[in-house]
Design a protein around this motif. Structure first.
Motif, PDB file in Angstrom:
ATOM      1  N   ARG A 279      44.912  32.306  52.087  1.00  0.00           N
ATOM      2  CA  ARG A 279      44.865  32.916  50.754  1.00  0.00           C
ATOM      3  C   ARG A 279      43.899  34.098  50.691  1.00  0.00           C
TER       4      ARG A 279
ATOM      5  N   ASN B 288      45.421  37.015  52.783  1.00  0.00           N
ATOM      6  CA  ASN B 288      46.568  37.564  52.068  1.00  0.00           C
ATOM      7  C   ASN B 288      46.123  38.319  50.822  1.00  0.00           C
ATOM      8  N   LEU B 289      45.100  37.819  50.144  1.00  0.00           N
ATOM      9  CA  LEU B 289      44.560  38.510  48.977  1.00  0.00           C
ATOM     10  C   LEU B 289      44.044  39.898  49.353  1.00  0.00           C
TER      11      LEU B 289
ATOM     12  N   CYS C  79      47.055  42.084  49.823  1.00  0.00           N
ATOM     13  CA  CYS C  79      47.691  42.429  48.553  1.00  0.00           C
ATOM     14  C   CYS C  79      46.887  43.464  47.782  1.00  0.00           C
TER      15      CYS C  79
ATOM     16  N   CYS D 177      48.136  38.866  43.909  1.00  0.00           N
ATOM     17  CA  CYS D 177      46.664  38.817  43.824  1.00  0.00           C
ATOM     18  C   CYS D 177      46.236  37.781  42.792  1.00  0.00           C
TER      19      CYS D 177
ATOM     20  N   GLN E 121      46.970  34.257  44.173  1.00  0.00           N
ATOM     21  CA  GLN E 121      46.008  33.863  45.210  1.00  0.00           C
ATOM     22  C   GLN E 121      44.648  33.546  44.594  1.00  0.00           C
ATOM     23  N   LEU E 122      44.192  34.389  43.669  1.00  0.00           N
ATOM     24  CA  LEU E 122      42.912  34.128  43.003  1.00  0.00           C
ATOM     25  C   LEU E 122      42.953  32.816  42.225  1.00  0.00           C
TER      26      LEU E 122
END
Length: 72
Positions: A30, A33-34, A37, A61, A64-65
């Motif tokens: 995550r 990937n964040l 993104c 975003c 993921q957050l």
């Protein structure tokens, strides 16, 4: 803004998204990937407001957050 700078951000974004598929720990996936993104959103903005790139990556975003905050 220099077009080459935006391209480098786009390449970095692609790198981080691909890298996120190579790790096993979900939190690391995550976070990586964040980063990818966020870089894609920056790339989309500085490459002429490329909405098909900005919109899905901005949504990702937030997702993921949400999961990073929810599971901590």
């Amino acid at each position: 803004m220099d077009a080459n700078w935006a391209n480098y951000v786009g390449y970095a974004a692609s790198f981080f998204v691909v890298l996120s598929f190579m790790v096993k720990n979900i939190k690391q996936i995550r976070v990586i990937n964040l980063i990818g993104c966020i870089a894609f959103v920056i790339y989309g903005v500085f490459s002429g407001m490329l909405w098909p790139i900005i919109i899905p990556n901005a949504i990702l975003c937030v997702i993921q957050l949400y999961h990073l905050i929810k599971h901590d």
